[in-house]
Design an enzyme around this catalytic site. Sequence first.
Site, mmCIF file in Angstrom:
data_model
loop_
_atom_site.group_PDB
_atom_site.id
_atom_site.type_symbol
_atom_site.label_atom_id
_atom_site.label_comp_id
_atom_site.label_asym_id
_atom_site.label_seq_id
_atom_site.Cartn_x
_atom_site.Cartn_y
_atom_site.Cartn_z
ATOM 1 N N GLU A 1 58.249 42.548 45.107
ATOM 2 C CA GLU A 1 57.878 41.155 45.321
ATOM 3 C C GLU A 1 58.038 40.399 43.993
ATOM 4 O OE1 GLU A 1 53.728 39.968 45.873
ATOM 5 O OE2 GLU A 1 54.429 38.850 47.612
ATOM 6 N N SER B 1 47.025 39.875 45.153
ATOM 7 C CA SER B 1 48.013 40.906 44.810
ATOM 8 C C SER B 1 47.578 42.285 45.299
ATOM 9 C CB SER B 1 48.194 40.938 43.295
ATOM 10 O OG SER B 1 46.965 41.270 42.686
ATOM 11 N N LYS C 1 35.163 32.372 46.285
ATOM 12 C CA LYS C 1 35.582 32.502 44.883
ATOM 13 C C LYS C 1 37.057 32.128 44.835
ATOM 14 C CE LYS C 1 37.338 34.476 41.849
ATOM 15 N NZ LYS C 1 38.412 33.844 41.035
ATOM 16 N N CYS D 1 53.284 34.477 49.821
ATOM 17 C CA CYS D 1 53.226 35.900 50.194
ATOM 18 C C CYS D 1 54.248 36.197 51.271
ATOM 19 C CB CYS D 1 51.832 36.250 50.668
ATOM 20 S SG CYS D 1 51.231 35.105 51.894
ATOM 21 N N GLU E 1 44.953 40.408 52.690
ATOM 22 C CA GLU E 1 46.244 39.735 52.898
ATOM 23 C C GLU E 1 46.962 39.821 51.568
ATOM 24 O OE1 GLU E 1 47.133 38.673 55.739
ATOM 25 O OE2 GLU E 1 45.422 37.879 56.844
ATOM 26 N N GLY F 1 43.832 43.838 45.378
ATOM 27 C CA GLY F 1 43.372 44.165 46.736
ATOM 28 C C GLY F 1 42.801 45.583 46.791
HETATM 29 P P1 NAD Z 1 45.430 38.103 42.201
HETATM 30 O O1 NAD Z 1 45.263 39.323 43.000
HETATM 31 O O2 NAD Z 1 45.565 38.221 40.750
HETATM 32 O O3 NAD Z 1 44.212 37.094 42.427
HETATM 33 C C1 NAD Z 1 43.741 36.764 43.708
HETATM 34 C C2 NAD Z 1 42.259 36.451 43.629
HETATM 35 O O4 NAD Z 1 41.585 37.629 43.221
HETATM 36 C C3 NAD Z 1 41.896 35.375 42.604
HETATM 37 O O5 NAD Z 1 40.815 34.607 43.109
HETATM 38 C C4 NAD Z 1 41.420 36.174 41.415
HETATM 39 O O6 NAD Z 1 40.481 35.494 40.621
HETATM 40 C C5 NAD Z 1 40.734 37.347 42.109
HETATM 41 N N1 NAD Z 1 40.637 38.555 41.291
HETATM 42 C C6 NAD Z 1 41.409 38.933 40.229
HETATM 43 N N2 NAD Z 1 40.955 40.103 39.726
HETATM 44 C C7 NAD Z 1 39.905 40.478 40.494
HETATM 45 C C8 NAD Z 1 39.043 41.610 40.500
HETATM 46 N N3 NAD Z 1 39.160 42.581 39.592
HETATM 47 N N4 NAD Z 1 38.094 41.692 41.457
HETATM 48 C C9 NAD Z 1 37.965 40.734 42.389
HETATM 49 N N5 NAD Z 1 38.738 39.627 42.430
HETATM 50 C C10 NAD Z 1 39.699 39.506 41.492
HETATM 51 O O7 NAD Z 1 46.651 37.390 42.880
HETATM 52 P P2 NAD Z 1 47.276 35.995 42.514
HETATM 53 O O8 NAD Z 1 48.031 36.151 41.257
HETATM 54 O O9 NAD Z 1 46.233 34.956 42.545
HETATM 55 O O10 NAD Z 1 48.230 35.735 43.771
HETATM 56 C C11 NAD Z 1 49.497 36.286 43.827
HETATM 57 C C12 NAD Z 1 49.551 37.485 44.762
HETATM 58 O O11 NAD Z 1 48.832 37.244 45.959
HETATM 59 C C13 NAD Z 1 50.940 37.816 45.210
HETATM 60 O O12 NAD Z 1 51.169 39.187 45.089
HETATM 61 C C14 NAD Z 1 50.995 37.394 46.677
HETATM 62 O O13 NAD Z 1 51.899 38.081 47.461
HETATM 63 C C15 NAD Z 1 49.612 37.551 47.116
HETATM 64 N N6 NAD Z 1 49.275 36.608 48.189
HETATM 65 C C16 NAD Z 1 49.182 37.040 49.477
HETATM 66 C C17 NAD Z 1 48.894 36.167 50.510
HETATM 67 C C18 NAD Z 1 48.782 36.632 51.946
HETATM 68 O O14 NAD Z 1 48.285 35.897 52.775
HETATM 69 N N7 NAD Z 1 49.237 37.810 52.296
HETATM 70 C C19 NAD Z 1 48.692 34.824 50.241
HETATM 71 C C20 NAD Z 1 48.786 34.404 48.923
HETATM 72 C C21 NAD Z 1 49.067 35.315 47.906
#
Ligand code: NAD
Length: 479
Positions: free
Chosen positions: A381, A230, A176, A285, A251, A234
């Site tokens: 962050e 995020s 996804k 991240c 992650e 997570g």
């Molecule tokens: P996000 O958590 O909003 O989205 C990440 C994924 O989760 C997307 O595919 C989104 O569609 C999905 N998602 C959103 N709501 C959901 C739910 N209720 N249930 C299941 N899945 C859902 O994060 P983002 O805005 O896409 O990315 C930014 C964040 O991700 C930052 O905080 C960053 O630090 C983190 N990040 C971490 C890493 C790492 O490897 N540690 C890598 C990239 C990004």
Amino acid sequence: MDALWFDPTEILIGGDWQKATDTLPVEDPSTGEKFTRIGRGSAKDVDAAVLAARTALDGDWGRMTAVERGRILTRIGQLVQTRIDDLTALEARDVGKPLTQARNDAIALARYMEFYGGAADKVMGETIPYLDGYTVYTLREPHGVTGHIVPWNYPMQIIGRSVGAALAMGNACVLKPAEEACLTALAFARLAEEAGLPKGALNVVTGLGEEAGAALSAHPDVDHISFTGSVPVGGLVQAAAAQNVVPVTLELGGKSPQLVFEDADLDAALPFLVGACIQNAGQTCSASSRILVQRSVYDDLVTRLGAAYGALRVGPATADLNVGPLISARQKEIVEGFLAQGADLRRVGQGKVTNAPDGGHYVAPTLFADVPPDHPLARDEIFGPVQVIIPFDTEEDAVHIANNTDYGLVASIWTANGARQMRLAKRLRAGQVFINNYGAGGGVELPFGGVGKSGHGREKGFEALYGFSQLKTVAAKHD
Ligand code: NAD
């Protein structure tokens, strides 16, 4: 756009490309233009994808040897390699990455496939000395159906590291991608199909997080979830998976520090200190958003860092400057909110936005000095091109400031003192520590993941193969 050589409104279920129930617009962050649409997968589509993955495990894919799986992954890597230009153009348009940075991601995707293709048949069990008359050994087996929820900031790299390792171990995947960044995920799946990956081994359901993502993380027939994104989401994913008692790799974010001591080679450090934050417009991240500098070299380094920021140029992805746009208007608003909180701080450097189209989401990279360690800009962050400099006096102070956040993803130590390097590598609270360099996640081969709010579990490198498998112990009694 020539690089869009497939229909992005189709999702992949059990080897069939099919229309999702609805579609969503796709925006070019460099211009704000809505240039295509993707499928808006529903919970029903996720159900079908999970069933297709389960069916693949019971079919050709489940019966395939590790050697054969490795060959297919290697072939996918070779095909990715032949389409680097297309994938680069696609990613640059979809997520606004400057071309060179988008190209690096495409190259990394190929490299992940090559690495996990080579590793697939090298995961071995052990024999265990036990009672007289027994032979005991362990087997590494796939979890089964693995769910992969991926963010928008490094789609190709994160798909490479998580889907690559999961397929190498023989899992069947449901991917996804983030709603803001689906195009290279769909392109990757087309290439995997062309490379001969059996039907159902990889299924892709694009769509919204709260719909398709939530359905995947709560699905009772998924055996493992890998989530990158995020902290709040997570937590939701982990809570949903807990209802099914399913393991989760998380992650999440970071507030990664670089510690610069007075004996460091400042010339060598300078490009890393800046690059580790402004790469991908700070939407990384493992971005190093804090620079901790020993007071005796503080003023000199602040001046040099300020000048480096002044030279940074920001523009559309195709201009291939140091920094591109942020992913969305929402992300720009978040970053501008942080900049407003820094209004009273000492701003020592700022890049320039040049020839940027009006509709794009641009923010000038900004550097603040003398930032108190408990200020929100030093603790939270930001996920944008904003970096803070904090002075310290002693090694003890530096460790205290570095460890004093909720996160623990990456840290780096700049010093010529070998004993200090070894001491601090142990004391810093992080999943990766770099000495006299900074890897922002490091190479394909290096295990990666966090402690604290940065998450748990490790992806990348050989270590990921253990995460995407489970151990079975076999005890044979034979007298
Ligand atoms: P996000 O958590 O909003 O989205 C990440 C994924 O989760 C997307 O595919 C989104 O569609 C999905 N998602 C959103 N709501 C959901 C739910 N209720 N249930 C299941 N899945 C859902 O994060 P983002 O805005 O896409 O990315 C930014 C964040 O991700 C930052 O905080 C960053 O630090 C983190 N990040 C971490 C890493 C790492 O490897 N540690 C890598 C990239 C990004």
